[in-house]
Enzyme design. Sequence first.
Site, PDB file in Angstrom:
ATOM      1  N   GLY A  31       0.756  -1.184   0.038  1.00  0.00           N
ATOM      2  CA  GLY A  31       0.196   0.062  -0.016  1.00  0.00           C
ATOM      3  C   GLY A  31       0.864   1.110  -0.193  1.00  0.00           C
ATOM      4  CB  ALA A  32       1.862   4.018   1.418  1.00  0.00           C
ATOM      5  CG  HIS A  34       5.252   5.203  -5.057  1.00  0.00           C
ATOM      6  ND1 HIS A  34       5.841   4.240  -5.857  1.00  0.00           N
ATOM      7  CD2 HIS A  34       5.890   4.587  -3.829  1.00  0.00           C
ATOM      8  CE1 HIS A  34       6.639   3.368  -5.552  1.00  0.00           C
ATOM      9  NE2 HIS A  34       6.542   3.449  -4.076  1.00  0.00           N
ATOM     10  N   GLY A  36       5.492   4.455  -8.571  1.00  0.00           N
ATOM     11  CA  GLY A  36       6.473   3.181  -9.191  1.00  0.00           C
ATOM     12  C   GLY A  36       5.376   1.816  -9.074  1.00  0.00           C
ATOM     13  CG  HIS A  37       3.583   0.628  -5.651  1.00  0.00           C
ATOM     14  ND1 HIS A  37       3.717   1.813  -4.603  1.00  0.00           N
ATOM     15  CD2 HIS A  37       4.147  -0.324  -4.960  1.00  0.00           C
ATOM     16  CE1 HIS A  37       4.254   1.374  -3.492  1.00  0.00           C
ATOM     17  NE2 HIS A  37       4.434   0.129  -3.664  1.00  0.00           N
ATOM     18  CD  GLN A  61       7.596  -7.471   3.965  1.00  0.00           C
ATOM     19  OE1 GLN A  61       6.678  -8.300   3.797  1.00  0.00           O
ATOM     20  NE2 GLN A  61       8.120  -6.664   3.444  1.00  0.00           N
ATOM     21  N   GLY A 149       9.436  -5.077  -8.656  1.00  0.00           N
ATOM     22  CA  GLY A 149      10.303  -3.937  -8.780  1.00  0.00           C
ATOM     23  C   GLY A 149      11.951  -4.122  -8.557  1.00  0.00           C
ATOM     24  CG  ASP A 152      12.081  -3.678  -2.771  1.00  0.00           C
ATOM     25  OD1 ASP A 152      12.620  -3.244  -1.806  1.00  0.00           O
ATOM     26  OD2 ASP A 152      11.120  -2.946  -3.288  1.00  0.00           O
ATOM     27  NE  ARG A 191      10.301   1.584   5.380  1.00  0.00           N
ATOM     28  CZ  ARG A 191      10.394   0.338   4.605  1.00  0.00           C
ATOM     29  NH1 ARG A 191      10.501   0.390   3.312  1.00  0.00           N
ATOM     30  NH2 ARG A 191      10.033  -0.765   5.344  1.00  0.00           N
TER      31      ARG A 191
HETATM   32  P1  AMP Z   1       6.325  -2.438  -1.777  1.00  0.00           P
HETATM   33  O1  AMP Z   1       4.748  -1.949  -1.407  1.00  0.00           O
HETATM   34  O2  AMP Z   1       7.203  -1.451  -1.128  1.00  0.00           O
HETATM   35  O3  AMP Z   1       6.356  -3.473  -0.972  1.00  0.00           O
HETATM   36  O4  AMP Z   1       6.507  -2.690  -3.108  1.00  0.00           O
HETATM   37  C1  AMP Z   1       5.698  -3.491  -4.008  1.00  0.00           C
HETATM   38  C2  AMP Z   1       6.252  -3.560  -5.239  1.00  0.00           C
HETATM   39  O5  AMP Z   1       6.515  -2.527  -5.919  1.00  0.00           O
HETATM   40  C3  AMP Z   1       7.592  -4.484  -5.084  1.00  0.00           C
HETATM   41  O6  AMP Z   1       7.761  -5.233  -5.999  1.00  0.00           O
HETATM   42  C4  AMP Z   1       8.750  -3.373  -5.113  1.00  0.00           C
HETATM   43  O7  AMP Z   1       9.800  -3.469  -5.627  1.00  0.00           O
HETATM   44  C5  AMP Z   1       7.812  -2.389  -6.284  1.00  0.00           C
HETATM   45  N1  AMP Z   1       8.361  -0.939  -6.116  1.00  0.00           N
HETATM   46  C6  AMP Z   1       8.451  -0.454  -5.176  1.00  0.00           C
HETATM   47  N2  AMP Z   1       9.046   0.957  -5.320  1.00  0.00           N
HETATM   48  C7  AMP Z   1       9.237   0.932  -6.643  1.00  0.00           C
HETATM   49  C8  AMP Z   1       9.499   1.959  -7.673  1.00  0.00           C
HETATM   50  N3  AMP Z   1      10.095   3.259  -7.357  1.00  0.00           N
HETATM   51  N4  AMP Z   1       9.684   1.589  -8.784  1.00  0.00           N
HETATM   52  C9  AMP Z   1       9.166   0.362  -9.383  1.00  0.00           C
HETATM   53  N5  AMP Z   1       8.876  -0.633  -8.587  1.00  0.00           N
HETATM   54  C10 AMP Z   1       8.697  -0.444  -7.055  1.00  0.00           C
END
Ligand code: AMP
Length: 293
Positions: A31-32, A34, A36-37, A61, A149, A152, A191
């Site tokens: 969630g949260a 952006h 990128g998601h 985690q 993504g 990570d 974050r």
């Molecule tokens: P998270 O919500 O941080 O667990 O991320 C969910 C998915 O989005 C994971 O596969 C991350 O690697 C991907 N992700 C997070 N930030 C980015 C970004 N800036 N660009 C592309 N993918 C991202």
Amino acid sequence: MLIFHTAERLQHYLSAKDIRQKTRGFVPTMGALHAGHSSLLQVARKEADLVIASIFVNPTQFNDKRDFENYPTTLPSDLTKLIDAGCDLLFLPSVAEIYPAGYGLQEPYQLGYLETVLEGQYRPGHFQGVCQVVDRLLTIVQPDVLFLGQKDYQQCMVLEHLIRSEPALQRIQLHICPTLREKDGLAMSSRNMRLTAEQRSKAPLIFQVLQQLKQNLEPGNLAERKEKASAFLSSNGFRVDYVEFAHAQTLEIMNEWNGKDPMVALTAAFLGDIRLIDNIILTDGRNCSAESV
Ligand code: AMP
């Protein structure tokens, strides 16, 4: 977009004859959301008939309890972003739904070397928690393609290992998408919204350092480059966990480069209590797209 809170209802929906035939692309998130998601969802939209996202802030985690408690939640705007990106189904489970028998793992995942370095070293137990939740989510969703993504990087490698080593998951394809960045190069992250204005102005230095590591890269010893990069971040107010070069396919730490091996530079550093991570592929090796800034 349909929202499901329980595995049973989601699986019931997915088992209908006309839905069963569709290819499933899955984007797990905490969630949260952006851009990128959203970029992951957009790629999934192009590649799969049915785009499924999950939002679940996974307690197992987080090695740092405060990080878990402070993790941002922005559900109303998340829903808008999911709809805009063309998501079909959202799985939005409770903790009890994901862990009906509690958090305990019957057996730890055998991640070997991968969980002893970098994020594994600095966040003990983190990748066990990641595997625990993704294993459960994949078992429920049964996707054809999992979208992750590159931001990570180590997580991608860990989950590739998970998928390859669990017979029930082996048919799932992995699609690793490039890191989406702000205009100044800062990797988008949930974050980031917790950074103060001053921290936010410094945060892009992380990517600048990574880009410098890529410039004029020559075979030979890498120690001085790492030390300089780390010292530069420290002198700008970061608390550095690591700046490392690693083999792009095995994540073996590299102190020397032979000019041929595929290599990635990775870093993790705090600004205040906010931990930022980023990486840059220096010489290609993995099936990742080029950096997009
Ligand atoms: P998270 O919500 O941080 O667990 O991320 C969910 C998915 O989005 C994971 O596969 C991350 O690697 C991907 N992700 C997070 N930030 C980015 C970004 N800036 N660009 C592309 N993918 C991202």
